[in-house]
Design an enzyme around this catalytic site. Structure first.
Site, PDB file in Angstrom:
ATOM      1  N   HIS A 245       0.833  -1.203   0.000  1.00  0.00           N
ATOM      2  CA  HIS A 245       0.000   0.000   0.000  1.00  0.00           C
ATOM      3  C   HIS A 245       0.869   1.256   0.000  1.00  0.00           C
ATOM      4  CE1 HIS A 245      -2.923  -2.973   1.479  1.00  0.00           C
ATOM      5  NE2 HIS A 245      -3.841  -2.171   0.973  1.00  0.00           N
ATOM      6  N   ASP A 317      -4.737  -5.743  -7.936  1.00  0.00           N
ATOM      7  CA  ASP A 317      -5.006  -5.088  -6.670  1.00  0.00           C
ATOM      8  C   ASP A 317      -5.253  -3.609  -6.987  1.00  0.00           C
ATOM      9  OD1 ASP A 317      -5.329  -4.643  -3.955  1.00  0.00           O
ATOM     10  OD2 ASP A 317      -3.495  -5.700  -3.390  1.00  0.00           O
TER      11      ASP A 317
END
Length: 577
Positions: A245, A317
């Site tokens: 992330h 993702d």
């Protein structure tokens, strides 16, 4: 509107092999699937095809809710207008401050119906309901303790039942794709982003439970209670020491090591018929020395397509994550992902720009329309198999009878009771000879400590991730009036203050039970004589923990990971009494 075409084609495909007078077949054959979705694609414009490849977030809890976030990100006010304007193939729901779509089951169902009504092509509506650490929809939806707890329970049947229950509740709320199960093998105890989201550090156990949950989520084709499963994060995020992330992690695996350690759960998912597989924003130089993240790496996606023989949907993702944005401009990333072999593009930074970049790449000859068609065919086939193309709207009035049903809650309780692991019982504190009359619950987790204290009938004294000296002193004073102290820990090996709290409480002479309520690696880093592990800190896990502490339930979980440290424990360790 294209919906009548969808209905006609799917009914024809379903009935193609049925005898005269019979109901449409529940499982359309592969040839019928191909014919059905090919017909659909022929009726679509290039822009509609490209739209099918994108899954976007929206802002707001109602399809007609005007939200400034939608104006900022999409140029229109409401979620319904986002769908009508951009015609995405899917929408993903979140419950955070950035994209808050979730309040109650009825509200979610109404939002789903409103978004479906706004689209020309039925949407794949998704969320991350992994259970445990990553759970977007909380109570009253039935809560399960998560993958590593299921790994401790060692039951493929329980894993499948948990997924089947979750799927039924998601579908009642209009959600038809779940970004679960997490198929990563957590081989790195320091992993900051996977941890208890993984079933195990053992590839065989992770593979067995991955396949079981795929079966549970998907059930059988055209089931009105099933959702598309998504095995993630390919080629495997379990050996990272960084979070994709916020960075671009590197996994130093050779291709041979990858096949032995990370590939088995994805192979098992494919054998179980998984509808979609999500890529990881990680570098694996042993697979692709170019340095591209796997999401944008043709060699990595070729492993999935060619080595593992997967022809289902490959989804990225989130394209808003730092791990995929470090090397290329945002507008280029969707085109590069499609060139690598991906089908669905999740949460691009600018949806309109992303769709436009793919359309422009086709018109410039950088991508062929045939390449786009291949991905659209996969996406529509997935929707066809789960009945998305012909399903009627969900019923907000009836959703409450499904979500959080008494039978579902009983299933969650039974499964969770089999996951608590007794790691150490050197002082023979457990099982308790009698129920405590004045227990103290302290340590990590405001909600977890209060939930457990309420269940045990005692006092809660949360001290957080890093207890202060004053909090430690207060806990010691409270322990003087207690007949049992339960200390909850999380990442204790990286938090000296949590160790100091536990050491101080042990010195009081009051019996102490230490509980690792997230990663079980805590148990190796103190000399506390009594240790349990729950792998989850939610209410269902705390209720099962209370039953083990009081002797109502005997612990039967086994460590699903090897625990290194000053007092290591092997994979499979677990005490009983």
């Amino acid at each position: 509107m294209l919906r009548p075409l969808f209905a006609a084609v799917v009914v024809a495909a379903s009935a193609a092999s049925a005898p005269a007078g019979a109901a449409p077949a529940a499982d359309p054959g592969a040839a019928d699937q191909v014919r059905a979705v090919t017909t659909l694609v022929r009726g679509m414009t290039l822009e509609q095809k490209v739209g099918q490849l994108f899954v976007t977030y929206v802002h707001g809890q109602s399809a007609d809710e005007a939200h400034p976030g939608n104006l900022r990100d999409f140029g229109v006010a409401t979620p319904a207008e986002v769908v009508a304007r951009h015609q995405p193939g899917g929408v993903v729901y979140f419950n955070n401050s950035s994209y808050d779509n979730i309040d109650t089951p009825r509200q979610i169902a109404a939002l789903s119906n409103g978004l479906q009504a706004a689209g020309r092509i039925p949407l794949a509506i998704s969320t991350d309901q992994e259970m445990g650490l990553v759970t977007r929809i909380g109570p009253p939806a039935t809560q399960f303790p998560g993958n590593m707890a299921l790994g401790a329970g060692r039951s493929a049947r329980d894993a499948e039942r948990a997924a089947r229950t979750t799927a039924r509740e998601l579908r009642a709320m209009g959600i038809n794709q779940n970004f679960a199960p997490d198929a990563d093998v957590n081989s790195n105890p320091a992993n900051p982003v996977i941890g208890v989201r993984s079933y195990s550090s053992d590839p065989a156990l992770a593979a067995e439970l991955t396949a079981a949950q795929v079966r549970g989520y998907q059930q059988h084709p055209l089931s009105p209670h099933a959702v598309s499963a998504t095995a993630k994060h390919f080629p495997g995020h379990g050996d990272t020491a960084e979070d994709s992330h916020t960075s671009l992690p590197v996994v130093d695996r050779t291709a041979e090591q990858w096949r032995a350690l990370d590939a088995p759960p994805f192979e098992a998912a494919i054998a179980a018929g998984v509808d979609s597989i999500m890529t990881a924003h990680i570098r694996v130089p042993g697979i692709d020395p170019s340095g591209e993240p796997a999401t944008l790496s043709k060699p990595a996606i070729d492993l999935l397509r060619e080595d593992l023989g997967y022809d289902g949907v490959v989804i990225t993702d989130s394209l808003a994550m730092a791990g995929v944005r470090q090397l290329h401009p945002d507008a280029e990333i969707p085109v590069l992902a499609l060139k690598a072999g991906v089908d669905q593009l999740l949460m691009p930074m600018n949806l309109g720009e992303a769709i436009g970049s793919v359309v422009a790449a086709v018109r410039a000859g950088e991508l062929t329309e045939q390449r786009i068609d291949r991905s659209v065919l996969r996406v529509l086939r997935m929707k066809l198999l789960r009945g998305v193309l012909t399903s009627p709207p969900t019923s907000p009035a009836r959703v409450d009878s499904t979500v959080g049903a008494a039978a579902h809650l009983a299933t969650a309780r039974e499964i969770t009771d089999r996951t608590v692991t007794a790691v150490r019982n050197d002082a023979g504190v457990l099982p308790l000879a009698a129920r405590p009359t004045a227990p103290l619950v302290t340590g990590w987790g405001e909600t977890a400590t209060r939930t457990l204290a309420s269940t045990l009938g005692g006092t809660a004294l949360p001290t957080g991730t890093a207890p202060t000296e004053a909090q430690v002193a207060a806990a010691v004073r409270a322990a003087g009036a207690a007949d049992l102290v339960v200390v909850l820990t999380n990442a204790l090996s990286r938090q000296p203050a949590q160790r100091a709290l536990l050491t101080a409480l042990l010195a009081t002479g009051t019996p102490v039970v230490a509980v690792a309520v997230q990663n079980p690696y805590d148990v190796a880093h103190t000399d506390a004589p009594t240790w349990l592990a729950t792998y989850a800190s939610g209410p269902v896990a705390m209720a099962s923990l209370a039953r083990v502490i009081t002797g109502e339930v005997r612990p039967s979980g086994k460590l699903p990971v090897a625990v290194p440290g000053p007092r290591p424990y092997p994979f499979g360790h677990g005490l009983g009494w």
